[in-house]
Design an enzyme around this catalytic site. Structure first.
Site, PDB file in Angstrom:
ATOM      1  N   ASP A  83      -4.024  24.965  -0.281  1.00 17.29           N
ATOM      2  CA  ASP A  83      -4.260  23.585   0.139  1.00 17.29           C
ATOM      3  C   ASP A  83      -4.284  22.639  -1.051  1.00 17.29           C
ATOM      4  O   ASP A  83      -4.480  23.043  -2.202  1.00 17.29           O
ATOM      5  CB  ASP A  83      -5.567  23.470   0.926  1.00 17.29           C
ATOM      6  CG  ASP A  83      -6.808  23.751   0.088  1.00 17.29           C
ATOM      7  OD1 ASP A  83      -6.800  24.765  -0.646  1.00 17.29           O
ATOM      8  OD2 ASP A  83      -7.784  22.987   0.178  1.00 17.29           O
ATOM      9  N   GLU A 177      -9.633  25.514  -0.201  1.00 20.21           N
ATOM     10  CA  GLU A 177     -10.461  25.522  -1.405  1.00 20.21           C
ATOM     11  C   GLU A 177     -10.960  24.124  -1.735  1.00 20.21           C
ATOM     12  O   GLU A 177     -12.103  23.942  -2.174  1.00 20.21           O
ATOM     13  CB  GLU A 177      -9.667  26.091  -2.585  1.00 20.21           C
ATOM     14  CG  GLU A 177     -10.488  26.315  -3.859  1.00 20.21           C
ATOM     15  CD  GLU A 177     -10.531  25.113  -4.794  1.00 20.21           C
ATOM     16  OE1 GLU A 177     -11.300  25.138  -5.772  1.00 20.21           O
ATOM     17  OE2 GLU A 177      -9.797  24.124  -4.552  1.00 20.21           O
TER      18      GLU A 177
END
Length: 410
Positions: A83, A177
């Protein structure tokens, strides 16, 4: 691995919009992350990794390159996240500038967006290299897609050189994350590494094995709104109460006035009206004792202010988010020493500083798998001025290769 393959992979992956979304509870929080993880699953299978598995329950993709030597050597894990941060990531249009000459970089002519060397003198460290930037309207995604391609490049090397001895090499690519949620679901029991590295730091040489202890506090204030002409003795202005809470906190203990090992309180959000207000703080400190003191101090302030009212008007909800991974890693420093020795042997001066934030390794280390954070080579993460060079990615990839080699030698 040829530079062109490293670059092609990077340019392919950054164009998948994987921006995570803290407002959603799905795993992963956005569909683009699943799209990239399934692309990477195909990649791992095509290069010949064993036990390639995408787990839809936690959205982690894992695989293993089995050891090819008789020696009893440590199994090493390498972890990266798919991400990107909370910044526009749709239709990323990267610029690739070969043989960069140290000039200001025009990111977007139409909007007049320039990345200047006066504002970003770190650009001057990359003269002569292949510079990769944004077009000024999005982030780039080197955090952490550079880490992904560097891990893949390391795997390519050992697959192409079976004569080079290595222990088990485990890899994991995971979600979310940037919003601090992905590693909560990491299945450490089925990732049999002796230690691991998140490949998720910035400038060449960086290695972090100390992070903040972190907590979030949500404060809700119940006010009383009446006509201001008749408010005497009746009005309780929730916005003014929020001001009082913040005023009672140490005014120098804020991010903009702290550094190094100094912790802070950050008023992250404040919304409200006279009759209701809500505040969100994040609380950070490397030292566990000071961290707990900060949480206790906020609780004390809320209790003290509540005592001034006719009834409790302030509620405080506080939860810990992650802890300093040093508490685990310092019990066995081999993962740190191996990375530092490898860097030094390859002419890179290590930059070891306490990380003023958290990584997936913060949570994974506390699960029992020591996981420091090593550099990708990127700079200016989380915004329109993010950049990386092809040569920096190649350097990071080569250090991962050398860590695996050094692990056999040691």
């Amino acid at each position: 691995m040829p530079k062109t393959k490293l670059l092609d992979r990077f340019l392919t992956y950054i164009k998948v919009n994987t921006r995570s979304d803290a407002s959603r509870s799905s795993i992963p929080t956005t569909p683009g992350q699943t799209e990239l993880l399934l692309m990477l699953k195909d990649e791992l299978e095509s290069i010949g990794l064993d036990q390639v598995c995408y787990n839809p329950k936690n959205a982690f993709l894992t695989g293993i390159l089995p050891k090819n030597c008789e020696q009893d050597v440590s199994a090493i894990g390498f972890i990266a996240h798919v991400d990107t941060a909370d910044f526009p990531a749709e239709t990323i249009d990267p610029q690739v500038i070969e043989n960069y000459q140290g000039t200001d970089v025009l990111l977007n002519e139409e909007q007049g967006i320039v990345m200047s060397t006066a504002e970003f003198p770190n650009l001057l460290d990359y003269i002569g290299q292949t510079l990769i930037t944004t077009d000024g309207t999005t982030l780039l995604g080197a955090d952490d897609k550079a880490g992904i391609v560097e891990i893949l490049g390391m795997l390519d090397y050992f697959i192409a050189h079976p004569e080079c001895p290595h222990g088990d090499i485990l890899v994991a690519f995971g979600p979310d994350e940037e919003i601090g949620q992905g590693a909560d679901h990491f299945d450490v029991a089925n990732f049999p590494a002796d230690f691991a590295y998140t490949v998720d730091s910035g400038r060449i040489g960086h290695l972090e094995y100390e992070t903040f202890n972190a907590a979030q506090a949500v404060i809700k204030i119940d006010g009383t709104s009446v006509h201001p002409g008749t408010a005497y003795g009746m009005m309780v202005n929730a916005l003014k109460v929020s001001y009082e809470i913040d005023r009672h906190l140490p005014q120098l203990d804020v991010p903009e006035k702290t550094r190094g090992y100094e912790g802070f309180y950050l008023l992250h959000n404040l919304t409200g009206t006279i009759d209701y207000a809500e505040m969100t703080y994040i609380i950070r400190d490397h030292n566990t004792i000071l961290f707990n003191h900060r949480k206790n101090e906020l609780s004390r302030i809320v209790s003290q202010l509540n005592a001034q009212f006719d009834r409790p008007r302030i509620t405080l909800e506080m939860k810990d988010q992650y802890y300093n991974m040093r508490e685990v890693i310092e019990q066995n420093m081999r993962c740190v020493d191996l990375a530092l020795d490898t860097m030094k042997k390859n002419g890179i001066e290590p930059i070891v500083t306490p990380f003023r934030g958290g990584t997936d390794g913060s949570k994974i280390s506390l699960m029992g798998l020591p996981t420091p954070n090593i550099f990708t080579g990127g700079e200016n993460f989380h915004g329109q001025y993010e950049f990386i060079t092809l040569e920096a990615m190649e350097t990071a990839m080569n250090i991962l290769i050398e860590i695996v080699k050094e692990n056999v030698v040691c």
